[in-house]
Enzyme design. Structure first.
Site, PDB file in Angstrom:
ATOM      1  CG  HIS A  86      -1.740   1.298   1.267  1.00  0.00           C
ATOM      2  ND1 HIS A  86      -2.890   1.442   0.529  1.00  0.00           N
ATOM      3  CD2 HIS A  86      -1.556   2.478   1.909  1.00  0.00           C
ATOM      4  CE1 HIS A  86      -3.394   2.654   0.724  1.00  0.00           C
ATOM      5  NE2 HIS A  86      -2.597   3.301   1.559  1.00  0.00           N
ATOM      6  CG  ASP A 165     -11.894   3.949   6.021  1.00  0.00           C
ATOM      7  OD1 ASP A 165     -11.366   4.807   6.751  1.00  0.00           O
ATOM      8  OD2 ASP A 165     -11.605   3.807   4.822  1.00  0.00           O
ATOM      9  NE  ARG A 172      -9.821  11.145   8.833  1.00  0.00           N
ATOM     10  CZ  ARG A 172      -9.047  10.350   8.094  1.00  0.00           C
ATOM     11  NH1 ARG A 172      -9.517   9.200   7.639  1.00  0.00           N
ATOM     12  NH2 ARG A 172      -7.806  10.697   7.803  1.00  0.00           N
ATOM     13  CB  SER A 187      -8.446   5.648   7.242  1.00  0.00           C
ATOM     14  OG  SER A 187      -8.967   5.632   5.932  1.00  0.00           O
ATOM     15  CE  LYS A 191      -9.159   2.164   2.484  1.00  0.00           C
ATOM     16  NZ  LYS A 191      -9.325   3.366   3.303  1.00  0.00           N
TER      17      LYS A 191
END
Length: 431
Positions: A86, A165, A172, A187, A191
């Protein structure tokens, strides 16, 4: 939920700088997801967290509660172990494209559930959708088939993963509570953990084109995410990588696919190859493969073969011509010297203004739009030499893109100090 709490009490606890209990966190995330805690109440709680922070135990529980708000995936039925990556997002960051097939070439499955771009950072799915026929949305059954052969998949995440989320992220965004390490980390990791990969490598960008501008902040975020993954039983490591200047020489959807294919053909820019290889080695080592010659797999065509199979498996034609923008505009150097600065944010915003990105989730992107860099930071240039070519389907976009580039690069008499590596640091689980 056995225990019933009150939203005002939960807000007050964090407003007063106290620690939220496991019960409070579980209740408020579940109630917010179901709509019984109102947006304005969750906005107040998010601001209290922004101002007063959370400890490691609170962040871990907050993350778990968001995972529990939806479904989870499992890759236990696969014949090979999984490793995922990621990135926190940057300019010219096309690394997922060559990375997934490179890792899969060595027998490790790569389930890369990706997203779309918003603002100046591009989305992996937008890039791949520039390939004719390629489909981002596939069933879980089809995903499992592709993970067996060719062993890597890049696709859209299902809507059932961490729905809390998705709801909180949108809130947010409009309440100025995005830039908060506990909320960013939970967050991302809710995931990634819900996706069920066994191993995870995080690419945490730092610099002007990244979410985190400051290396100490980036290091704190990386450590928090690595610890969250570790606490959840996911083998997690992070690399801090430089995003002060764009990655590679091409920014924009089809342009970045082109550059990814150059890397898979054994060429491509040095920094893109370096980061692809560094992340591949981390992903493979985490999965127990310690003897892989990843550079050789790029040079000899094995990774390219896997790439073509992966694209075909999702309906794409890897040999098709990619979209080209209708118009181009070239910026030339106004003096002799060295390109001493090339700011990632300026290039990213310019590319976005050319049509490569979107301002709102529902906007369409231009696949051919973007910027080609004929010179990168440290290159010697001569007056009149092309520096950048801007690509767009609409000529009237060039003026605004040029405004963004103005002041985003500097030509100096002296060469800048050479960057040693795009990788700045490596973060492993803390105590």
């Amino acid at each position: 939920m056995a225990e019933k709490f009150d939203a005002v009490d939960v807000i007050r606890t964090k407003r007063d700088g106290q620690k939220l209990s496991r019960g409070q966190i579980d209740w408020v995330i579940d109630a917010y997801t179901r709509g019984t805690v109102a947006d304005e109440q969750m906005a107040a709680l998010a601001m209290a967290i922004f101002l007063n922070g959370m400890d490691r135990e609170e962040i871990a529980q907050w993350t778990q509660a968001m995972i529990d708000s939806g479904e989870t995936m499992s890759f236990d039925s696969l014949s090979r172990t999984t490793s995922d990556k990621h990135s926190t997002g940057g300019v010219g960051d096309k690394i997922t494209l060559p990375l997934a097939p490179l890792v899969a070439t060595f027998g490790v499955a790569v389930p890369q559930l990706s997203g779309r771009g918003l603002g100046h950072t591009g989305g992996t799915l937008d890039k791949l959708e520039a390939i004719p026929g390629w489909e981002a949305n596939i069933s879980n059954e089809r995903m499992m088939e592709i993970l067996e052969d060719p062993g890597c998949v890049i696709c859209a995440a299902g809507s059932g993963l961490a729905p809390a989320d998705k709801k909180l992220y949108a809130l947010r965004d409009i309440t100025s509570t995005v830039d908060c390490i506990p909320l960013i980390a939970s967050s991302i990791m809710s995931k990634k953990i819900a996706e069920g990969t066994a191993n995870l490598v995080l690419d945490v960008k730092v610099g002007s084109g990244a979410f985190m501008k400051d290396i100490d902040q980036a290091r704190a975020l990386a450590q928090t995410m690595v610890d969250l993954g570790t606490d959840a039983g996911t083998n997690t490591v992070a690399l801090l990588t430089d995003m002060s200047t764009p990655l590679g020489r091409k920014v924009g959807n089809a342009l970045e696919v082109e550059e990814s294919v150059e890397v898979l053909a054994g060429g491509g820019p040095e920094d893109v190859v370096e980061l692809t290889v560094a992340l591949a080695n981390e992903m493979l080592e985490a999965a127990g493969v310690t003897d892989a010659d990843t550079e050789a797999a790029l040079k000899d065509g094995r990774a390219m073969d896997t790439w073509k199979k992966m694209i075909r498996a999702q309906g794409g034609d890897p040999d098709a011509e990619l979209p080209k923008a209708a118009h181009t505009h070239t910026v030339t150097a106004d003096a002799d010297g060295y390109l001493s600065e090339l700011d990632a944010l300026a290039v990213g915003v310019a590319s976005w203004r050319l049509g490569a990105g979107r301002a709102r989730k529902e906007d369409a992107v231009q696949f051919g739009a973007g910027i080609e860099l004929h010179a990168v930071r440290g290159d010697k240039v001569a007056a009149g030499q092309p520096l950048f070519t801007l690509h767009s389907d609409e000529e009237d976009r060039f003026a605004r893109a040029l405004e963004s580039l103005d002041g985003g690069y500097t030509i100096a008499a002296e060469a800048p100090e050479r960057r040693e590596s795009v990788v700045l640091d490596r973060i492993t689980a803390g105590n």
